[in-house]
Scaffold this motif. Structure first.
Motif, PDB file in Angstrom:
ATOM      1  N   UNK A   1       0.010  -8.977  -8.489  1.00 54.76           N
ATOM      2  CA  UNK A   1       0.718 -10.446  -8.605  1.00 54.76           C
ATOM      3  C   UNK A   1       1.488 -10.983  -7.691  1.00 54.76           C
ATOM      4  N   UNK A   2       2.751  -9.912  -7.728  1.00 58.71           N
ATOM      5  CA  UNK A   2       3.612 -10.241  -6.656  1.00 58.71           C
ATOM      6  C   UNK A   2       3.375 -10.242  -5.269  1.00 58.71           C
ATOM      7  N   UNK A   3       2.564  -9.422  -4.827  1.00 55.31           N
ATOM      8  CA  UNK A   3       1.864  -9.424  -3.576  1.00 55.31           C
ATOM      9  C   UNK A   3       1.261 -10.831  -3.217  1.00 55.31           C
ATOM     10  N   UNK A   4       0.381 -11.413  -4.220  1.00 53.32           N
ATOM     11  CA  UNK A   4      -0.284 -12.328  -3.925  1.00 53.32           C
ATOM     12  C   UNK A   4       0.714 -13.698  -4.027  1.00 53.32           C
ATOM     13  N   UNK A   5       1.889 -13.614  -4.642  1.00 52.22           N
ATOM     14  CA  UNK A   5       2.714 -14.870  -4.664  1.00 52.22           C
ATOM     15  C   UNK A   5       3.453 -14.818  -3.285  1.00 52.22           C
TER      16      UNK A   5
ATOM     17  N   UNK B   1       0.823  -1.187  -0.056  1.00 53.56           N
ATOM     18  CA  UNK B   1      -0.050  -0.085   0.005  1.00 53.56           C
ATOM     19  C   UNK B   1       0.824   1.385  -0.062  1.00 53.56           C
ATOM     20  N   UNK B   2       1.999   1.216   0.747  1.00 51.31           N
ATOM     21  CA  UNK B   2       3.077   2.424   1.039  1.00 51.31           C
ATOM     22  C   UNK B   2       3.417   2.879  -0.688  1.00 51.31           C
ATOM     23  N   UNK B   3       3.803   1.613  -1.299  1.00 48.90           N
ATOM     24  CA  UNK B   3       4.305   2.035  -2.584  1.00 48.90           C
ATOM     25  C   UNK B   3       3.355   2.250  -3.586  1.00 48.90           C
ATOM     26  N   UNK B   4       2.096   1.719  -3.518  1.00 50.40           N
ATOM     27  CA  UNK B   4       1.117   2.021  -4.346  1.00 50.40           C
ATOM     28  C   UNK B   4       0.718   3.332  -4.164  1.00 50.40           C
ATOM     29  N   UNK B   5       0.550   4.053  -3.096  1.00 48.79           N
ATOM     30  CA  UNK B   5       0.176   5.443  -2.818  1.00 48.79           C
ATOM     31  C   UNK B   5       1.232   6.517  -3.190  1.00 48.79           C
TER      32      UNK B   5
ATOM     33  N   UNK C   1       0.521   8.741  -6.526  1.00 46.91           N
ATOM     34  CA  UNK C   1       0.922  10.399  -6.456  1.00 46.91           C
ATOM     35  C   UNK C   1       1.697  10.846  -7.491  1.00 46.91           C
ATOM     36  N   UNK C   2       2.645   9.836  -8.164  1.00 49.50           N
ATOM     37  CA  UNK C   2       3.404  10.411  -9.420  1.00 49.50           C
ATOM     38  C   UNK C   2       2.613  10.678 -10.655  1.00 49.50           C
ATOM     39  N   UNK C   3       1.361   9.852 -10.451  1.00 52.16           N
ATOM     40  CA  UNK C   3       0.514  10.432 -11.663  1.00 52.16           C
ATOM     41  C   UNK C   3       0.219  11.953 -11.757  1.00 52.16           C
ATOM     42  N   UNK C   4      -0.132  12.298 -10.524  1.00 50.12           N
ATOM     43  CA  UNK C   4      -0.575  13.877 -10.349  1.00 50.12           C
ATOM     44  C   UNK C   4       0.602  14.656 -10.487  1.00 50.12           C
ATOM     45  N   UNK C   5       1.654  14.264 -10.042  1.00 48.36           N
ATOM     46  CA  UNK C   5       3.007  15.065 -10.117  1.00 48.36           C
ATOM     47  C   UNK C   5       3.587  14.945 -11.721  1.00 48.36           C
TER      48      UNK C   5
ATOM     49  N   UNK D   1       1.798  -1.332 -13.685  1.00 48.82           N
ATOM     50  CA  UNK D   1       2.753  -1.759 -12.489  1.00 48.82           C
ATOM     51  C   UNK D   1       1.931  -2.115 -11.371  1.00 48.82           C
ATOM     52  N   UNK D   2       0.642  -1.694 -11.236  1.00 49.04           N
ATOM     53  CA  UNK D   2      -0.260  -1.971 -10.324  1.00 49.04           C
ATOM     54  C   UNK D   2      -0.668  -3.490 -10.454  1.00 49.04           C
TER      55      UNK D   2
END
Length: 137
Positions: A115-119, A86-90, A94-98, A109-110
């Motif tokens: 997928x990596x999180x589920x693995x 979640x930290x990396x997702x947020x 925010x990079x989109x807005x910037x 990427x999300x």
């Protein structure tokens, strides 16, 4: 055709309360304490209800809505894997807005990150490998 009905002639507020309680007992209405506000409520058709439908804030949200979100958040706050994801997702959102990343690149990427999180949750990769992948991706 004639029908019979109970008629109540209350002489005080206590008569109304007593009548309501008797009706609940007669109908075998089960009660439970709300896990959010701590007040009693009649259990609806679902036997698993934990929250009542009382409005708890000025926006009209009910215990059922607020309580479910709070319970989910508490559960997820204990999950280190989810917190890291979640930290990396947020951060990346925010990079989109910037203007650092396009929405398409972020959502690609999300999907990969989920997928990596589920693995990692399934034990296919370690938590450290997941954190390293997040840092490098």
């Amino acid at each position: 055709m004639r029908t019979f009905a109970e008629v109540l002639h209350p002489t005080s507020i206590y008569d109304l309360v007593e009548f309501s309680i008797r009706e609940c007992i007669k109908r075998e209405q089960r009660m439970r304490i709300c896990s959010y506000c701590g007040k009693y409520f009649a259990i609806p058709r679902r036997n698993t209800a934990e929250f009542c439908n009382l409005t708890v804030d000025e926006n009209g949200h009910t215990c059922r809505e607020v309580g479910a979100v709070k319970r989910w958040a508490e559960k997820k706050n204990l999950d280190e894997l989810f917190k890291e994801y979640r930290r990396e997702y947020k951060k990346r959102f925010n990079w989109i807005k910037a203007g650092k990343i396009s929405p398409g690149a972020f959502y690609a990427w999300s999907a990969t990150a989920k997928g990596k999180r589920d693995e990692c949750a399934a034990g296919k990769i370690s938590f450290d490998e997941f954190k390293q992948w997040l840092a490098e991706s």
